[in-house]
Design an enzyme around this catalytic site. Structure first.
Site: not given
Ligand code: F6P
Length: 327
Positions: A15, A76, A107, A130, A132, A134, A176
């Site tokens: 993303g 992706r 990741d 990213t 996020d 995360d 997510r």
């Protein structure tokens, strides 16, 4: 002894996130400063397999530091998960004499890089890109600050109309597997409740406090929910709230991909420039298969296989503060 890197490739994968362009610019210009050949690989690993690779010069990254998205595009790639795909990719890198890679992504992209490097002995440096946040091994990721600020601006606007109508709004933000966007944007907009995947959501407790607020005529209430909350996203939360509080005037807003776009904040441009610079320095120093992160404002290296998606421990203290401040 490691052979010296002469030509490097840079790609964005997974993303997109605001600030990826600033990172590309830093990698290209630092590489050129050191006299390296620098190649842009289009659409992540897919472009590596299809030989969609072009040499970059200083001008190729002019006027991009302020732009969202990624000039290298992103994807992706399923083919890169197969050995044949990675073999093709390596043959294309050899064609261009590329002997070091910078991968800007999350990741999944790092896992691909680690496998590729083990198989073909090519040094890979990862930069966490990213929204996020995360990934373990860095206090922040490229794009997080912009995404949070976008969410805050949007929620502020929602608050105006919510307040005018005495409504209960459920706003869903991205994330997510991680609740950082929800937590930061929720605190910054005075949300009454913040629902994140890292903590078990106490739905009954939430209804209890909303009922108590209703009794004392506090009708304007904001719930910020991360899309990956274990109870469900905004639709599930709205269904539950409507069942339990039939008199509440409930509305839902899903912020979605607007959080991924837009001009990166100053913070994201700085982080991306810093990390991009150190990615190239790392390759020149013979480092391989590490992610460049920032911990306590200092550059920090984490082996790629350790820089995985991690549910970080979001402090319970924040949840207590949220409750007190939104009473
Ligand atoms: O990884 C960032 C992220 O924005 C997640 O928060 C979200 O679930 C996902 O990407 C959406 O991916 P896509 O753009 O492929 O729908």
């Amino acid at each position: 002894m490691d052979k010296k890197v002469r030509n490097i490739g840079v790609l964005t994968s997974g993303g997109d996130s605001p600030g990826m362009n600033a990172a590309i610019r830093a990698v290209v210009r630092t590489g050129l400063y050191h006299g390296l050949g620098v190649f842009g690989i289009m659409r992540g690993y897919a472009g590596m397999i299809e030989d969609d690779i072009k040499e970059m010069d200083g001008r190729s990254v002019a006027n991009i530091i302020q732009r969202g998205g990624t000039i290298l595009k992103t994807a992706r790639s399923k083919d890169f998960m197969e050995f044949e795909g990675r073999q093709k990719a390596f043959a294309n890198l050899q064609k261009h004499n590329i002997d070091g890679l910078v991968i800007i992504g999350g990741d999944g992209s790092f896992r691909g890089a680690q496998t590729f490097s083990n198989e073909f002995d090519i040094p890979c440096i990862g930069l966490p890109g990213t929204i996020d946040k995360d990934i373990s091994g860095s206090d922040t990721t490229i794009g997080f600050d912009t995404a949070v600020n976008t969410a805050v601006q949007a929620i502020d606007k929602i608050r105006d109309t919510m307040d005018a109508h005495d409504r209960l709004f459920i706003v869903e933000v991205m994330g997510r597997d991680a609740g950082y966007i929800a937590l930061h944007s929720g605190i910054a907009t005075g949300a009454e409740n913040i629902l994140i995947p890292e903590t078990k959501t106490d739905m009954a407790g939430m209804i209890e406090s909303l009922t108590e607020k209703e009794k004392r005529k506090k009708l304007v209430n904001l719930i910020v929910v991360a899309e990956g909350d274990e109870f469900g996203g905004s639709a599930e939360v709205a269904k539950y709230v409507k069942e339990k509080l039939p008199t509440a005037d409930v509305r839902v807003c899903v912020l979605g991909h607007i959080q991924r776009g837009g001009s990166p904040t100053c913070e994201d441009r700085l982080v991306a420039s810093h990390m991009g610079y150190y990615a190239v320095e790392s390759l020149l120093l013979g480092r391989k298969n590490v992610m460049v992160g920032v911990v306590n404002n200092k550059i920090h290296y984490t082996p790629l296989d350790k820089a995985v998606k991690e549910k970080q421990k979001i402090g319970q203290e924040w949840m207590k503060i949220v409750k007190i401040l939104a009473s």
